[in-house]
Design an enzyme around this catalytic site. Sequence first.
Site, short mmCIF file in Angstrom:
data_model
loop_
_atom_site.label_atom_id
_atom_site.label_comp_id
_atom_site.label_asym_id
_atom_site.label_seq_id
_atom_site.Cartn_x
_atom_site.Cartn_y
_atom_site.Cartn_z
N LYS A 100 -14.10 39.72 74.91
CA LYS A 100 -13.66 38.37 74.16
C LYS A 100 -14.96 37.40 74.51
CE LYS A 100 -9.68 36.93 73.43
NZ LYS A 100 -8.40 36.80 73.20
N LYS A 101 -15.10 36.61 73.18
CA LYS A 101 -16.27 35.92 73.24
C LYS A 101 -15.98 34.36 73.65
CE LYS A 101 -19.41 38.94 71.54
NZ LYS A 101 -20.19 39.61 72.64
N THR A 144 7.16 10.03 64.89
CA THR A 144 6.27 10.37 66.21
C THR A 144 5.38 11.47 66.13
OG1 THR A 144 6.00 10.39 68.36
CG2 THR A 144 8.23 10.67 67.61
N ASP A 170 4.71 13.26 68.54
CA ASP A 170 5.30 14.05 69.75
C ASP A 170 6.29 14.88 69.46
OD1 ASP A 170 3.45 12.42 70.97
OD2 ASP A 170 5.05 11.02 71.71
N ASP A 190 9.44 14.90 69.68
CA ASP A 190 10.35 15.02 70.72
C ASP A 190 11.74 14.22 70.72
OD1 ASP A 190 9.31 12.32 70.60
OD2 ASP A 190 8.60 12.19 72.67
N GLY A 209 4.27 4.22 68.40
CA GLY A 209 2.90 4.99 67.85
C GLY A 209 2.94 5.16 66.35
N ASP A 250 10.97 7.77 69.86
CA ASP A 250 12.40 7.48 70.68
C ASP A 250 12.84 6.26 70.97
OD1 ASP A 250 10.52 7.81 72.64
OD2 ASP A 250 11.74 9.03 74.03
N ARG A 294 4.29 -2.29 70.46
CA ARG A 294 5.27 -2.37 71.53
C ARG A 294 5.54 -3.64 71.63
NH1 ARG A 294 4.64 3.60 71.84
NH2 ARG A 294 2.42 4.05 71.68
N HIS A 301 -7.05 10.13 70.28
CA HIS A 301 -6.49 9.41 69.15
C HIS A 301 -6.90 9.83 67.91
CE1 HIS A 301 -4.75 6.52 72.51
NE2 HIS A 301 -4.06 6.44 71.40
N GLY A 320 -5.03 30.47 67.79
CA GLY A 320 -5.09 31.56 68.47
C GLY A 320 -5.69 31.54 69.73
N ARG A 343 7.50 3.91 51.52
CA ARG A 343 7.40 3.90 49.95
C ARG A 343 8.65 4.29 49.47
NH1 ARG A 343 6.21 8.42 46.75
NH2 ARG A 343 5.47 7.98 44.79
N ALA A 344 9.23 5.40 50.33
CA ALA A 344 10.46 6.13 49.79
C ALA A 344 11.76 5.34 49.93
CB ALA A 344 10.84 7.40 50.71
N VAL A 345 11.65 4.23 50.97
CA VAL A 345 12.81 3.34 51.41
C VAL A 345 12.66 2.29 50.17
CG1 VAL A 345 13.53 1.45 52.74
CG2 VAL A 345 12.84 3.69 53.74
N ARG A 356 2.62 13.00 75.07
CA ARG A 356 3.52 12.68 76.10
C ARG A 356 4.24 13.56 76.85
NH1 ARG A 356 5.89 6.62 75.21
NH2 ARG A 356 4.21 5.73 73.96
P1 ATP Z 1 5.94 6.79 70.26
O1 ATP Z 1 6.83 8.18 70.60
O2 ATP Z 1 5.19 7.19 69.27
O3 ATP Z 1 5.48 6.33 71.60
P2 ATP Z 1 8.23 5.25 70.36
O4 ATP Z 1 8.99 4.44 69.54
O5 ATP Z 1 8.85 5.95 71.25
O6 ATP Z 1 6.91 5.75 69.71
P3 ATP Z 1 7.94 3.00 72.27
O7 ATP Z 1 6.76 2.18 72.76
O8 ATP Z 1 8.71 3.76 73.54
O9 ATP Z 1 7.54 4.12 71.14
O10 ATP Z 1 9.25 2.06 71.85
C1 ATP Z 1 8.81 1.23 70.80
C2 ATP Z 1 9.65 -0.02 70.88
O11 ATP Z 1 10.92 0.08 70.89
C3 ATP Z 1 9.36 -0.95 72.21
O12 ATP Z 1 8.03 -1.70 72.17
C4 ATP Z 1 10.48 -1.67 72.32
O13 ATP Z 1 10.40 -2.96 71.74
C5 ATP Z 1 11.58 -0.69 71.75
N1 ATP Z 1 12.33 -0.11 72.81
C6 ATP Z 1 12.15 1.00 73.53
N2 ATP Z 1 13.04 1.45 74.41
C7 ATP Z 1 14.12 0.61 74.09
C8 ATP Z 1 15.21 0.51 74.91
N3 ATP Z 1 15.58 1.38 75.82
N4 ATP Z 1 16.05 -0.36 74.28
C9 ATP Z 1 15.55 -1.23 73.16
N5 ATP Z 1 14.51 -0.95 72.68
C10 ATP Z 1 13.74 -0.22 73.36
#
Ligand code: ATP
Length: 321
Positions: free
Chosen positions: A213-214, A125, A127, A129, A11, A103, A72, A249, A185, A21-23, A171
């Site tokens: 409370k309102k 992300t 999230d 997470d 995402g 992740d 994806r 979104h 709040g 840019r930094a990279v 998620r």
């Molecule tokens: P967000 O947290 O915003 O959803 P994300 O990186 O977790 O981002 P995913 O759709 O889960 O988004 O993963 C992005 C891409 O990474 C996938 O489309 C796939 O190509 C690759 N990917 C995900 N899981 C695996 C895995 N277990 N092994 C190898 N590649 C993976």
Amino acid sequence: MKRIGVLTSGGDASGMNAAVRAVVRTAAAAGCAVVGIRNGFKGLLEEDFCQLPPRSVADILQRGGTILGTARCPEFRQPDGPERAVEIARRHTLEGMVVIGGDGSLKGATAMAKAGLPVVGIPATVDNDIPCSEYTLGFDTAVNVVIEAIDRIRDTATSHERTFVVEVMGRESGAIAMESGLAAGAEAVLVPEHPYDLADVAERIRSGFQKGKKHGIVVVAEGAGSGIEIGRSIQAASGLETRVTVLGHVQRGGSPTARDRLLAAELGARAVTILLAGEATDGQVVVVQRGQIANVPLATALTGQCEIPAALLDLVEVLAR
Ligand code: ATP
């Protein structure tokens, strides 16, 4: 290293452009060229590449989304996906790769590192997470968007003395709900990390109105349940008219906050520094730990759980009195 690649995956998250840019510019300062890979792992398998000289990343720092595009890519998850990707990278004389994403993307980065390419991941992300990092790029921008939305909803809720349920992204993570609910709040925050009792929430809202409370604002993380169904249950249990807003979104895009820009700069620079220093042969991820920028091995980075302290949920209740 004389040539490395960079891609954004999963995402989109505000701050991805600032990280690209930094990279690019950190690498350029060290005499290393950067190749951009369009649309994440999909573009890598399709060899959809572009040159990224330092001037090519002008004017992107403040833009949300990702100029490289993201996608994806189920094909990359096939058993031979990472090996094919590494073979393509080698054929294009890429000696290392920076993967910016969530992740899933970091799991993909781990698989490429295992297949033999030096890789550094940058957690990005909304999230928040990723267990090994206190922070992921895009989270702060998303939380600020949600706070602004809740402030607006609160105006309407107060004017009409109504209850609102606001469903936010994340998620399986309650991080956006927790921080935005506390900062805006809310009367209650529901997250997947902790059980909740809707009868209790309804009673809290009802007695809040009785005490003068309102408004009643309940922030629900998408992973904690459907905002629409939770709204229905609260209305049935409290007898109060309850409206539901699913933010969706609008939470992902937009100009990154100062925090996202600063961390993108530092994480992007660190990613390149360790890659060029030869410290990422086994795969590394740059992270924020105890407020400091660090790097840890990708292989162990995704184990463990992100936690939401129960004390923060208690604080929401205390402060909503
Ligand atoms: P967000 O947290 O915003 O959803 P994300 O990186 O977790 O981002 P995913 O759709 O889960 O988004 O993963 C992005 C891409 O990474 C996938 O489309 C796939 O190509 C690759 N990917 C995900 N899981 C695996 C895995 N277990 N092994 C190898 N590649 C993976």
